[in-house]
Design an enzyme around this catalytic site. Structure first.
Site, mmCIF file in Angstrom:
data_model
loop_
_atom_site.group_PDB
_atom_site.id
_atom_site.type_symbol
_atom_site.label_atom_id
_atom_site.label_comp_id
_atom_site.label_asym_id
_atom_site.label_seq_id
_atom_site.Cartn_x
_atom_site.Cartn_y
_atom_site.Cartn_z
ATOM 1 N N TRP A 183 -8.306 18.323 87.987
ATOM 2 C CA TRP A 183 -9.518 18.316 87.175
ATOM 3 C C TRP A 183 -10.542 19.226 87.847
ATOM 4 O O TRP A 183 -10.688 19.209 89.067
ATOM 5 C CB TRP A 183 -10.104 16.909 87.052
ATOM 6 C CG TRP A 183 -11.447 16.925 86.370
ATOM 7 C CD1 TRP A 183 -11.677 17.009 85.027
ATOM 8 C CD2 TRP A 183 -12.741 16.912 87.001
ATOM 9 N NE1 TRP A 183 -13.034 17.048 84.783
ATOM 10 C CE2 TRP A 183 -13.708 16.989 85.980
ATOM 11 C CE3 TRP A 183 -13.166 16.852 88.334
ATOM 12 C CZ2 TRP A 183 -15.079 16.989 86.232
ATOM 13 C CZ3 TRP A 183 -14.538 16.862 88.597
ATOM 14 C CH2 TRP A 183 -15.479 16.924 87.562
ATOM 15 N N GLU A 224 -6.372 17.432 83.537
ATOM 16 C CA GLU A 224 -7.325 16.475 82.961
ATOM 17 C C GLU A 224 -8.513 17.179 82.327
ATOM 18 O O GLU A 224 -9.190 17.977 82.962
ATOM 19 C CB GLU A 224 -7.807 15.516 84.056
ATOM 20 C CG GLU A 224 -8.882 14.552 83.609
ATOM 21 C CD GLU A 224 -9.423 13.710 84.756
ATOM 22 O OE1 GLU A 224 -10.313 12.882 84.505
ATOM 23 O OE2 GLU A 224 -8.957 13.886 85.905
ATOM 24 N N LYS A 226 -12.265 17.176 80.005
ATOM 25 C CA LYS A 226 -13.530 16.450 79.926
ATOM 26 C C LYS A 226 -14.354 17.054 78.799
ATOM 27 O O LYS A 226 -14.319 18.269 78.587
ATOM 28 C CB LYS A 226 -14.286 16.542 81.251
ATOM 29 C CG LYS A 226 -15.493 15.620 81.346
ATOM 30 C CD LYS A 226 -15.986 15.518 82.778
ATOM 31 C CE LYS A 226 -17.130 14.515 82.884
ATOM 32 N NZ LYS A 226 -17.565 14.284 84.272
ATOM 33 N N ASP A 257 -8.498 10.661 80.461
ATOM 34 C CA ASP A 257 -9.486 9.811 81.119
ATOM 35 C C ASP A 257 -10.310 9.156 80.018
ATOM 36 O O ASP A 257 -10.896 9.842 79.177
ATOM 37 C CB ASP A 257 -10.376 10.641 82.041
ATOM 38 C CG ASP A 257 -11.345 9.794 82.859
ATOM 39 O OD1 ASP A 257 -12.075 8.984 82.251
ATOM 40 O OD2 ASP A 257 -11.397 9.954 84.085
ATOM 41 N N HIS A 260 -13.791 10.493 79.218
ATOM 42 C CA HIS A 260 -13.979 11.928 79.002
ATOM 43 C C HIS A 260 -13.943 12.343 77.533
ATOM 44 O O HIS A 260 -13.562 13.463 77.205
ATOM 45 C CB HIS A 260 -12.931 12.710 79.788
ATOM 46 C CG HIS A 260 -13.202 12.737 81.253
ATOM 47 N ND1 HIS A 260 -12.494 13.532 82.127
ATOM 48 C CD2 HIS A 260 -14.091 12.050 82.012
ATOM 49 C CE1 HIS A 260 -12.948 13.345 83.364
ATOM 50 N NE2 HIS A 260 -13.908 12.438 83.304
ATOM 51 N N HIS A 284 -6.515 7.887 83.355
ATOM 52 C CA HIS A 284 -7.551 7.366 84.230
ATOM 53 C C HIS A 284 -8.336 6.351 83.411
ATOM 54 O O HIS A 284 -8.896 6.692 82.368
ATOM 55 C CB HIS A 284 -8.484 8.473 84.726
ATOM 56 C CG HIS A 284 -7.963 9.194 85.916
ATOM 57 N ND1 HIS A 284 -8.630 10.239 86.528
ATOM 58 C CD2 HIS A 284 -6.835 9.016 86.651
ATOM 59 C CE1 HIS A 284 -7.932 10.679 87.561
ATOM 60 N NE2 HIS A 284 -6.841 9.950 87.655
ATOM 61 N N ASP A 292 -19.900 9.627 80.477
ATOM 62 C CA ASP A 292 -18.832 9.388 81.469
ATOM 63 C C ASP A 292 -19.441 8.763 82.719
ATOM 64 O O ASP A 292 -19.519 9.379 83.774
ATOM 65 C CB ASP A 292 -18.134 10.711 81.805
ATOM 66 C CG ASP A 292 -17.026 10.531 82.831
ATOM 67 O OD1 ASP A 292 -16.387 9.470 82.822
ATOM 68 O OD2 ASP A 292 -16.819 11.447 83.637
ATOM 69 N N ASP A 294 -18.493 6.003 84.378
ATOM 70 C CA ASP A 294 -17.554 5.386 85.317
ATOM 71 C C ASP A 294 -17.955 3.972 85.718
ATOM 72 O O ASP A 294 -17.904 3.600 86.880
ATOM 73 C CB ASP A 294 -17.384 6.272 86.555
ATOM 74 C CG ASP A 294 -16.739 7.599 86.220
ATOM 75 O OD1 ASP A 294 -15.548 7.612 85.911
ATOM 76 O OD2 ASP A 294 -17.437 8.631 86.243
ATOM 77 N N ASP A 323 -10.305 4.640 87.598
ATOM 78 C CA ASP A 323 -11.284 5.674 87.942
ATOM 79 C C ASP A 323 -12.681 5.232 87.547
ATOM 80 O O ASP A 323 -13.135 5.468 86.429
ATOM 81 C CB ASP A 323 -10.930 6.999 87.250
ATOM 82 C CG ASP A 323 -11.802 8.159 87.728
ATOM 83 O OD1 ASP A 323 -12.600 7.950 88.655
ATOM 84 O OD2 ASP A 323 -11.683 9.255 87.161
#
Length: 416
Positions: A183, A224, A226, A257, A260, A284, A292, A294, A323
């Site tokens: 990524w 990956e 985003k 992810d 993302h 993820h 994003d 997390d 993640d």
């Protein structure tokens, strides 16, 4: 009632709708989550002292984060003692461990810089996944694999090649496939003048990295995407469309992810489509709040939907990495909550009468399908979960947090 007695009652209730709880538990025990090391120290790593860059942010200032490899490993051990099952750990290249005053820049990293991680994993029977670190570095300020500066771009290509060698080493040491995920944060804050050229450079860089010989039986490469990042709101070089097509054409995995994508997208809905064209996928698992962000994974609809698609499509077709990184709460608690919650979501999926659902859908009996789906929500999944925890020798749902707080009192609070 004991945990076993409650489980036996739950087992009987599930059997009435055609669900075998013993089979569900057996299937869950085969699934490995990849535990992300970066929750334990707020994504700082050990190879640089500068700030986080690349659109990555941690918020909060809860005390006692790990600041050394030894502290981070101890915290990983503690978390894994609270999570049922046998899992993997997931490293970024920035977690290289240097000894005797040695230091190597990212393009010069070698397997020896991860020897202690390999030993840690082998002693515990864990696998290791790996990630090149294309952020938080002086050479990442103006792009990495898509950089217009050719020297910078070559530096990051060498980093990717070094990470392939490290990933193969980790797989050889642990005896488990290492999923290496690429990524990059490259993008622009405002409207770009040229969208195509950076993507052409990214494609060329990836081609050069993947031209490096590596054992594909030991290393599974993923790329990956985003949708945007802080400081890259208008244009992300590595978009989903770019990587989905690149992965398909180059026989690598496309990593999804869950943070993302746009907040209104149903990420779970993507899996069945993509698996028609890919043998395996990488994930993820995060929880985006507005962006994003997390946040720690909770046992919510998004997690359950994702887990159901994993189970329905064959869990053995997925590399599942966690993640998230919350610096506002106890980090052991964050790790444990997120991992246990996603395992709960997977158990919830395993306890669904999938064949019955398919039968009802094919018969266009949507009335019973909806009613059965809602009925299942009232079944005592928690009793099956606690039984699974007890079988694995970890704390029950109502007990683990007390253990976590004891660790904070006796270990974390003693840190400088």
């Amino acid at each position: 009632m004991t945990v076993k007695e409650r489980y036996e009652e739950a087992k009987m209730r599930y059997s009435k709708i055609g669900v075998d709880t013993e089979k569900a538990i057996s299937e869950l025990s085969k699934i490995k989550l990849s535990m992300h090391c970066w929750q334990g120290d707020d994504v700082i790593g050990f190879d640089q002292k500068g700030p986080l860059t690349g659109g990555i942010q941690t918020t909060g200032n809860y005390p006692y984060k790990a600041t050394t490899p030894e502290e981070l490993m101890a915290d990983i051990d503690k978390t894994l003692s609270l999570v049922p099952g046998k899992h993997k750990i997931n490293l970024h290249a920035s977690y290289a461990i240097f000894e005797d005053g040695e230091w190597a820049d990212r393009d010069a990293l070698e397997p020896k810089h991860f020897k202690k991680w390999a030993e840690f994993a082998k002693e515990r029977g864990l696998g290791i996944d790996f990630n090149p670190t294309y952020f938080s570095h002086p050479k990442s300020d103006n792009g990495t694999l898509s950089a217009a500066d050719e020297d910078v771009r070559k530096f990051w290509i060498r980093h990717g090649q070094a990470c392939l060698r490290i990933s193969e080493y980790l797989a050889s040491e642990t005896g488990q496939v290492c999923m290496m995920n690429i990524w990059i944060p490259d993008g622009l804050k405002d409207v770009p003048g040229d969208r195509k050229a950076p993507r052409e450079r990214l494609k060329a860089s990836l081609d050069e990295i993947l031209a490096t010989p590596y054992d594909k039986n030991k290393v599974a490469v993923a790329v990956e995407s985003k949708v945007f990042g802080i400081g890259a709101e208008s244009y992300t070089v590595g978009s989903h469309e770019f990587y989905m097509n690149y992965a398909a054409k180059n026989n690598v995995m496309c990593l999804i992810d869950t943070g993302h994508f746009h907040p209104t997208e149903n990420v779970a809905d993507k899996l069945s489509s993509m698996l028609l064209f890919y043998d395996k996928m990488a994930l993820h698992v995060s929880r985006p709040v507005r962006w994003d962000s997390d946040h720690v994974v909770i046992f919510n609809d998004d997690a359950r939907d994702l887990a159901q698609e994993i189970v329905r499509n064959g869990a053995d077709r997925f590399y599942i990495g966690m993640d998230y990184f919350d610096a506002s709460i106890n980090r052991i608690s964050a790790w444990t909550n997120g991992m246990r919650n996603f395992l709960k979501a997977l158990l919830y999926a395993e306890l669904q009468p999938m064949e019955k659902f398919t039968e009802l859908q094919n018969a266009q009996n949507f009335t019973e399908l909806m009613s059965l789906t809602e009925q299942i929500k009232m079944l005592p999944m928690g009793d099956v979960w606690n039984y699974y925890c007890e079988k694995n020798g970890v704390a029950l749902e109502e007990d683990w947090f007390k253990d976590c707080m004891e660790y904070e009192k006796n270990v974390l609070s003693k840190r400088a």
